[in-house]
Design a protein around this motif. Structure first.
Motif, short mmCIF file in Angstrom:
data_model
loop_
_atom_site.label_atom_id
_atom_site.label_comp_id
_atom_site.label_asym_id
_atom_site.label_seq_id
_atom_site.Cartn_x
_atom_site.Cartn_y
_atom_site.Cartn_z
N PHE A 199 0.84 -1.20 0.00
CA PHE A 199 0.00 0.00 0.00
C PHE A 199 0.87 1.25 0.00
N GLU A 200 0.56 2.17 -0.89
CA GLU A 200 1.26 3.44 -0.93
C GLU A 200 0.94 4.22 0.35
N GLY A 201 1.89 5.06 0.77
CA GLY A 201 1.65 5.88 1.95
C GLY A 201 2.69 5.66 3.03
N TRP A 202 2.25 5.67 4.27
CA TRP A 202 3.13 5.67 5.44
C TRP A 202 4.01 4.44 5.50
N ASP A 234 -15.92 4.07 0.20
CA ASP A 234 -15.96 3.50 1.55
C ASP A 234 -14.70 3.78 2.36
N TYR A 235 -13.56 4.01 1.69
CA TYR A 235 -12.30 3.98 2.42
C TYR A 235 -11.39 5.19 2.22
N TYR A 236 -11.69 6.06 1.27
CA TYR A 236 -10.74 7.12 0.95
C TYR A 236 -11.32 8.51 1.11
N ASP A 237 -10.50 9.41 1.63
CA ASP A 237 -10.82 10.83 1.70
C ASP A 237 -10.26 11.45 0.42
N PHE A 238 -11.13 11.90 -0.46
CA PHE A 238 -10.68 12.37 -1.77
C PHE A 238 -9.98 13.73 -1.72
N GLN A 239 -10.02 14.40 -0.55
CA GLN A 239 -9.21 15.61 -0.41
C GLN A 239 -7.77 15.28 -0.02
N VAL A 240 -7.57 14.04 0.44
CA VAL A 240 -6.21 13.57 0.74
C VAL A 240 -5.63 12.83 -0.45
N ASN A 241 -6.41 11.90 -1.01
CA ASN A 241 -6.01 11.15 -2.20
C ASN A 241 -6.98 11.51 -3.32
N VAL A 281 -2.43 -7.54 -4.38
CA VAL A 281 -3.25 -6.46 -3.83
C VAL A 281 -2.39 -5.20 -3.84
N ARG A 282 -2.85 -4.21 -4.57
CA ARG A 282 -2.07 -2.97 -4.69
C ARG A 282 -3.00 -1.79 -4.58
N GLY A 283 -2.69 -0.89 -3.67
CA GLY A 283 -3.56 0.27 -3.50
C GLY A 283 -2.90 1.33 -2.65
N ILE A 284 -3.74 2.13 -2.02
CA ILE A 284 -3.28 3.24 -1.17
C ILE A 284 -3.78 2.96 0.24
N GLU A 285 -2.96 3.28 1.23
CA GLU A 285 -3.42 3.12 2.59
C GLU A 285 -4.74 3.87 2.78
N PRO A 286 -5.78 3.19 3.27
CA PRO A 286 -7.09 3.83 3.36
C PRO A 286 -7.11 4.96 4.38
N SER A 287 -8.01 5.89 4.17
CA SER A 287 -8.15 7.03 5.07
C SER A 287 -9.06 6.72 6.25
N MET A 288 -9.91 5.71 6.12
CA MET A 288 -10.91 5.43 7.16
C MET A 288 -11.36 3.97 7.07
N ARG A 289 -12.06 3.52 8.11
CA ARG A 289 -12.67 2.18 8.16
C ARG A 289 -11.65 1.06 7.88
#
Length: 323
Positions: free
Chosen positions: A19-22, A52-59, A95-103
């Motif tokens: 997961f991309e991110g931290w 369900d999982y991402y804050d679109f102002q962050v990603n 599985v490839r994605g971005i670290e989720p913002s929530m949930r």
């Protein structure tokens, strides 16, 4: 979420996630999964609902043109499947994605639902962290698990990390509670040259993954990219006396710490790996074990940024990997 229709019955499937991110210093982990997907021509069969999982102002989503028509790509996590041929064929669920913002718990439960439906036997999560490691030495890779039996069988460490965690640690813990064997592999990226990409760290992760799941991974141009990255950072470090002295300090500390590793057991393990590489024979494009973790290689075209001057090393402040 896309249904699983059309996915064939899988052979000894292993789920490999990043997961991309931290948890992805230098983009080393996400690039490793992207490499597997590209080299084995993965086919996406599912995507999690971005709402369900991402804050679109962050990603933020991106807009692109397709034959004159504007389209939007939403940040999300996608799953693809690849089949690894050979004497013992097996399938990888990537599985490839971005670290989720929530949930996060729901996110992990949804991924574990896919793992259950597909009969996944092992989950391997890749991560990368910043550490006091010199770019001139092989990339340290730590493998951790919460399962003591798995630790003994696969020569891994039982995780004892305490502190802040990211989606890698949360997913591994969710696997443990669900009874799914899980391992996390961490690459240590030099903190003084943390900008992505870091092909040397990506190569080291693929090397360790190859050993862990017993597959041969084609490398494509990755060894050349890693060698050029090494040369480029060498040149930048040579231009700054303070950075050069700091790198030398890290080298001395690393070499001293690794002296006990030159044991009979360590040498035997390396010799076994050599025999596996030789018996497997050469293949087009090379494999992850061809250069080992010490393969350094092609500098990125241009746009290299000068590494910031690092603070003086503090032995009390060494960053350790998490689970």
């Amino acid at each position: 979420m896309i249904e699983l229709e059309g996915v064939p019955e899988l052979i000894d499937p292993v789920m490999v996630a990043a997961f991309e991110g931290w948890n992805d210093a230098g983009d080393a982990a996400s690039t490793a999964v992207a490499h597997l997907d590209r080299e084995w021509k993965g086919e996406v069969f599912a995507a999690l609902d971005a709402e369900d999982y991402y804050d679109f102002q962050v990603n933020r989503p991106t807009v692109w043109m397709d034959a004159g028509v504007r389209k939007i790509t939403w940040p999300t996590t996608r799953l693809s499947v690849v089949r690894v041929g050979g004497e013992k064929p097996r399938d990888l669920v990537l599985v490839r994605g971005i670290e989720p913002s929530m949930r996060w718990r729901s996110f992990c439960n949804e991924l574990l639902g896919f793992a259950h439906e597909l009969g996944v036997e092992l989950v391997v999560v890749l991560g990368a962290l910043l550490g006091d490691t010199p770019h001139t030495r092989p990339v340290p890779i730590s493998g951790t698990t919460s399962d003591p039996d798995l630790a003994r069988r696969m020569d891994l460490e039982e995780t004892k990390y305490e502190g802040p965690t990211g989606i890698v640690g949360v997913l591994q813990e969710a696997c443990t509670h669900a009874g799914v064997p899980a391992v996390s592999l961490w690459a240590a990226v030099p903190h003084y040259v943390s900008q992505p990409p870091n092909p040397k760290a990506t190569l080291a992760l693929l090397n360790r993954l190859e050993d862990l799941i017993d597959v041969r991974i084609p490398l494509g141009e990755l060894p050349e990219d890693a060698r050029a990255w090494q040369v480029g950072v060498d040149q930048l470090a040579a231009e700054d006396t303070e950075v050069a002295e700091y790198v030398q300090t890290l080298e001395e500390a690393r070499d001293t710490a690794e002296l006990p590793e030159a044991s009979g057991e360590a040498i035997a393990r390396e010799f076994e790996r050599y025999l596996r590489r030789r018996d497997g024979g050469p293949a087009a494009g090379g494999h992850a074990t061809d250069g080992g973790e010490g393969t350094y290689l092609r500098e990125g075209p241009s746009g290299r940024t000068r590494p910031p001057k690092p603070p003086k090393p503090d032995p009390e402040d060494d960053e350790s990997s998490e689970d």
